[in-house]
Design an enzyme around this catalytic site. Structure first.
Site, mmCIF file in Angstrom:
data_model
loop_
_atom_site.group_PDB
_atom_site.id
_atom_site.type_symbol
_atom_site.label_atom_id
_atom_site.label_comp_id
_atom_site.label_asym_id
_atom_site.label_seq_id
_atom_site.Cartn_x
_atom_site.Cartn_y
_atom_site.Cartn_z
ATOM 1 N N SER A 1 0.815 -1.215 0.000
ATOM 2 C CA SER A 1 0.000 0.000 0.000
ATOM 3 C C SER A 1 0.848 1.265 0.000
ATOM 4 O O SER A 1 0.323 2.360 -0.235
ATOM 5 C CB SER A 1 -0.925 0.007 1.227
ATOM 6 N N GLY B 1 -2.202 -8.653 -11.904
ATOM 7 C CA GLY B 1 -3.194 -9.341 -12.719
ATOM 8 C C GLY B 1 -2.860 -9.261 -14.193
ATOM 9 O O GLY B 1 -2.389 -8.239 -14.687
ATOM 10 N N ARG C 1 -37.057 -23.593 3.391
ATOM 11 C CA ARG C 1 -36.683 -24.609 4.379
ATOM 12 C C ARG C 1 -37.577 -24.524 5.606
ATOM 13 O O ARG C 1 -37.705 -23.476 6.239
ATOM 14 C CB ARG C 1 -35.216 -24.402 4.793
ATOM 15 N N GLY D 1 -25.855 -26.866 6.090
ATOM 16 C CA GLY D 1 -25.021 -27.722 5.245
ATOM 17 C C GLY D 1 -25.188 -27.426 3.775
ATOM 18 O O GLY D 1 -24.248 -27.592 2.990
ATOM 19 N N THR E 1 -8.371 -6.270 0.974
ATOM 20 C CA THR E 1 -7.000 -5.759 0.841
ATOM 21 C C THR E 1 -6.680 -5.303 -0.577
ATOM 22 O O THR E 1 -5.641 -4.677 -0.805
ATOM 23 C CB THR E 1 -5.977 -6.833 1.274
ATOM 24 N N GLU F 1 -6.852 -3.008 -3.860
ATOM 25 C CA GLU F 1 -6.996 -1.555 -4.022
ATOM 26 C C GLU F 1 -6.805 -0.824 -2.689
ATOM 27 O O GLU F 1 -7.421 0.214 -2.444
ATOM 28 C CB GLU F 1 -8.356 -1.208 -4.620
ATOM 29 N N ASP G 1 -5.359 -1.868 1.559
ATOM 30 C CA ASP G 1 -5.789 -2.561 2.768
ATOM 31 C C ASP G 1 -6.801 -1.683 3.515
ATOM 32 O O ASP G 1 -6.589 -0.485 3.702
ATOM 33 C CB ASP G 1 -4.570 -2.831 3.650
#
Length: 645
Positions: free
Chosen positions: A153, A186, A319, A406, A427, A429, A431
């Protein structure tokens, strides 16, 4: 025996109300969001399932090129180069892409936002003409090479060197050691052919600070060029479709024109020139020109949280569990614990979206007239919102996953990929903890500027009384306001409370720093480090106050009475949830009596119960098509008819 009825509970939302809420969230660029949804639906995102890492990366690149073919990559680029000159559309589209594949999202951000943005915002017209068409079409895959292994950073301290060779009229880029290698870049490991490289510029032996250069990495056949060394970062927690790499340069030469010289240039005769005389101001102007990436990541985190909420609420409606006696037909969403974990994050998602809409508007205005006080405010808000929104995402996904039991742990229901792929947003661009310190410094600067005419005694006296005086002097217009009997659903009271907390925190932070620096003769930087916990709390309070204010303003013009009622209750729930989370602070500083704190907690419960019948409609208003949710448990038992088509 059924559940007790909740007084003033909402009815399930009609398709018309859901559409109004969707319009509220989609904002003024609803057509861009819909275009992006349609584009994502046409990509066949399910094709990535079961692919190994290399095949997944190639699939993401293919998707990227498909999006580029629709003009998505050129939205913020100049119109005379085939773009739309529309940064607002670019950000809105990016946020909507976060409902799809997150490796694709990051690839889009690297290619069009970071690499393309660096060329666009830091370069001049000759750079635009030379590179932007290839960026927009992905004929020229690129990288954004800023972060280093030893300086994540801390951009100002990066150590990649760029020495100007006046005789050859070339820059020589060099990586002196492993700490200076470009890391987590990247597009670097596999697809990138060129990079925007940030390095310390040296002209005639004089250091000129951090500047950006366009540096070729590979030839058209994908072979590394001389002096360039790249290694793959390897397996990660998530985002396996993004080819992150580490880059080293060994005396790599690039022509003088490779310098992105909007804010500083080197002339034919080897002289350095800049319209910004202060090196510090020049650095912050250059970094400020790239704030769009920070806005995009924060907004994307908010979108990912909505995906998790959409899956969990739909499953909670289907559910049935733990009925009593003969009643075995109780949906999970009818339980307060379930409501508590899912409905407040929905309210926070609405509030944060209002804050992002405001930030995007302000950012676009700053692009027209960069510099000055407004740019500083935009940069601070972008940093703060990115931190708060991405932490909101991480926290919300965990709760949503647990609410699905589950089923949520199964990979097919996407929580595994959503959590793994978006965790890095906290984190990425910047932290979050570091970014909130930037916000705190801005708040302190604003604070100090208000007291230029006060002597030391006057400032201390003002610091001692300012927050309480401000809070109770504002109490008059709030109607039936007393400290013992607050109107918890009064938006003005909520705003005054949130502002009072922010002001008190900034006041006490300033006093604490003053004591350390003047009383204990501590170095200012060390003093700020000593108060980091305090600074972060003040920064979060600032963002939460703005989110509430912007949410309140955003619903003021809603014409549909039913939609307005829903939005007001969401606004109240957001404000009271913020207060409940920090109830200890309000009690400790005398803003809450004990009974007030209890009343806030009770009112959160009441609002969750009142909003519960609307829960399905609220997540349908996020307008995430089933093809993008791609979770078998996200099939709702009864659709309210959100306008996603």
């Amino acid at each position: 025996m059924g559940e007790p009825t909740v007084p003033d509970a909402l009815e399930p939302l009609t398709p018309q109300v859901v559409s109004r809420l969707q319009a509220h969230l989609d904002g003024p660029r609803a057509e861009v969001r819909q275009q992006t949804r349609d584009a994502l639906r046409g990509l066949g995102l399910e094709k990535a399932e079961g692919l190994d890492r290399e095949a997944y990366r190639d699939q993401v690149l293919a998707w990227l090129r498909e999006l580029a073919g629709s003009g998505a990559g050129a939205r913020s680029f100049p119109a005379d180069l085939g773009g739309s000159d529309d940064p607002e559309a670019s950000i809105v589209s990016f946020q909507t892409l976060a409902h799809g594949d997150l490796s694709l999202l990051v690839k889009v951000g690297v290619q069009f936002g970071l690499f393309g943005g660096a060329v666009h915002r830091l370069g001049t017209e000759r750079h635009h003409a030379a590179y932007l068409p290839g960026v927009a079409s992905v004929e020229l895959p690129g990288c954004f090479a800023m972060s280093e292994s030893g300086h994540g950073s801390d951009v100002r301290s990066i150590r990649t060197q760029a020495r100007y060779d006046a005789a050859a009229q070339e820059f020589v880029l060099h990586t002196p050691d492993d700490d200076a290698r470009k890391d987590w870049i990247g597009n670097a490991a596999q697809h990138g052919r060129v990079a925007a490289v940030f390095a310390q510029l040296d002209v005639a032996g004089e250091a000129r600070g951090v500047h950006a250069f366009v540096v070729p990495l590979r030839d058209e056949d994908g072979n590394l060029l001389e002096g360039v060394e790249i290694e793959d970062c390897g397996d990660k927690m998530g985002l396996q479709g993004v080819d992150n790499g580490r880059i080293r340069f060994s005396a790599v030469r690039v022509p003088r024109e490779a310098l992105l010289d909007r804010y500083g240039t080197v002339t034919d005769d080897g002289s350095y020139e800049s319209s910004i005389t202060s090196p510090g101001a020049r650095f912050f102007t250059m970094i400020g020109a790239l704030v769009q990436g920070r806005i995009c990541i924060g907004a994307a985190g908010l979108a990912v949280a909505r995906s998790g909420l959409s899956i969990a609420v739909r499953w909670g409606e289907r559910r049935r569990q733990f009925g009593t006696g003969l009643d075995m037909d109780t949906p999970l969403m009818d339980y307060l614990t379930h409501q508590r974990r899912l409905i407040p994050p929905i309210a926070e998602s609405y509030a944060l979206q209002a804050a992002f809409d405001h930030l995007i508007k302000e950012y676009v205005e700053v692009l027209q007239e960069p510099g000055g006080e407004k740019q500083r405010e935009v940069e601070a808000l972008a940093a703060g919102l990115k931190a708060v929104a991405t932490w909101h995402n991480t926290r919300t996904l965990q709760d949503a996953r647990e609410c699905c039991g589950g089923k949520g742990y199964l990979a097919e229901n996407r929580f595994a990929s959503l959590m793994a792929d978006s965790d890095v947003f906290t984190t990425f661009e910047g932290d979050n903890t570091v970014l909130l310190q930037l916000v705190a410094k801005t708040l302190l600067s604003d604070y100090a500027s208000q007291f230029e005419d006060l002597d030391a005694v006057g400032m201390v006296r003002h610091l001692t009384t300012r927050s309480v005086t401000r809070f109770f002097s504002d109490a008059g217009p709030l109607g039936r306001f007393t400290r013992d009997d607050p109107e918890l659903r009064n938006a003005s009271w909520q705003a005054a409370m949130l502002r009072a907390r922010e002001e008190r925190l900034v006041d006490s932070l300033a006093r604490r720093l003053r004591r350390l620096v003047q009383g204990e003769r501590m170095d200012p930087l060390r003093a700020l480090s000593h108060c980091q916990d305090h600074a972060l709390k003040a920064a979060v309070a600032h963002v939460e106050r703005i989110a509430h204010e912007r949410f309140t303003l955003s619903i003021a013009d809603e014409q549909d009475a039913q939609a307005l009622e829903v939005l007001c209750r969401l606004r109240d729930l957001y404000a009271l949830t913020v207060m409940e989370r920090d109830r200890g602070w309000w009690l400790e500083h005398g803003f809450f009596e004990r009974d007030t704190g209890k009343a806030v907690q009770k009112e959160v419960n009441v609002l969750c119960g009142q909003l519960r019948p609307a829960a399905l409609g609220l997540v349908e208003s996020f307008a995430i098509p089933p093809e993008l949710l791609r979770a078998p448990i996200a099939v709702a038992p009864q659709a309210s008819g959100a306008g996603t088509d």
